[in-house]
Design an enzyme around this catalytic site. Sequence first.
Site, mmCIF file in Angstrom:
data_model
loop_
_atom_site.group_PDB
_atom_site.id
_atom_site.type_symbol
_atom_site.label_atom_id
_atom_site.label_comp_id
_atom_site.label_asym_id
_atom_site.label_seq_id
_atom_site.Cartn_x
_atom_site.Cartn_y
_atom_site.Cartn_z
ATOM 1 C CB SER A 32 2.832 -0.023 4.633
ATOM 2 O OG SER A 32 2.986 1.286 5.131
ATOM 3 C CG HIS A 73 -1.802 1.184 1.284
ATOM 4 N ND1 HIS A 73 -2.903 1.312 0.459
ATOM 5 C CD2 HIS A 73 -1.750 2.325 2.025
ATOM 6 C CE1 HIS A 73 -3.494 2.469 0.699
ATOM 7 N NE2 HIS A 73 -2.817 3.114 1.642
HETATM 8 C C1 GRF Z 1 0.990 0.507 -6.316
HETATM 9 O O1 GRF Z 1 1.253 1.844 -6.016
HETATM 10 C C2 GRF Z 1 0.585 -0.234 -5.058
HETATM 11 O O2 GRF Z 1 1.208 0.238 -3.917
HETATM 12 C C3 GRF Z 1 -0.888 0.055 -4.988
HETATM 13 O O3 GRF Z 1 -1.319 0.054 -6.317
HETATM 14 C C4 GRF Z 1 -0.232 0.364 -7.182
HETATM 15 C C5 GRF Z 1 -0.105 -0.743 -8.153
HETATM 16 O O4 GRF Z 1 0.840 -0.500 -9.125
HETATM 17 N N1 GRF Z 1 -1.541 -0.872 -4.100
HETATM 18 P P1 GRF Z 1 1.314 -1.637 -10.099
HETATM 19 O O5 GRF Z 1 0.069 -2.238 -10.741
HETATM 20 O O6 GRF Z 1 2.069 -2.653 -9.307
HETATM 21 O O7 GRF Z 1 2.181 -0.944 -11.105
#
Ligand code: GRF
Length: 205
Positions: A130, A103
Amino acid sequence: MQVTVFISGRGSNLSALLQTQSSNAYTIAHVISDNSSAAGLEIAHQHGINNSFINWKNKSQAEQMAAKIIDDSQAEIIVLAGFMRILSADFVKQFHRRIINIHPSLLPLYRGLNTHQRAIDDGQKQHGASVHLVDHLLDNGTVLSQTKLDIQATDDAQQLAQRLLPQEHRLLCQTLHWIGTKQLSWNEQTVNFDGQTLHQPLQIL
Ligand code: GRF
């Protein structure tokens, strides 16, 4: 350690996991997406990784299909990497303490969406990401590890997100590696690293 990764979109975290898995203690057995056009599905395909689109319209049916894939692939850990659905309490219970999520905030700050903008709007000096255990509440559950960065006066949400992303990738890969080597472990009461109880999340640069 076999893992199943759940995604919904771009898949940059998935890509980072795939690029580092040969030198780390995890193997991605299967990628599941609730979005048939997720770029992450193509990334999985290019790496020759089993991947499935599951239509989440019927949530309980979707979760049953996902559970079968997890069991069939003998995955010990489920990684939510940009997965935009909330899993049911039953599913979380079925895979009790085996689901982790990445997250983009310093939890418990900024659960939910638009974390970068909210941190800037609040005048925070620092932001981060996190990795936490998933329970039945949104972006809740014990935080295992974090990465931090300073917010620059000139940062907008997009710039901040862009600077954070490579740290986020390192955080997820390193954390999953330590879970795979059993250096990082947990029970109902404590999170342990190298045999010591952690009193705060592991910090990763
Ligand atoms: C990331 O920023 C992750 O922390 C959040 O959603 C985004 C996903 O990005 N939960 P990706 O699909 O891995 O590029």
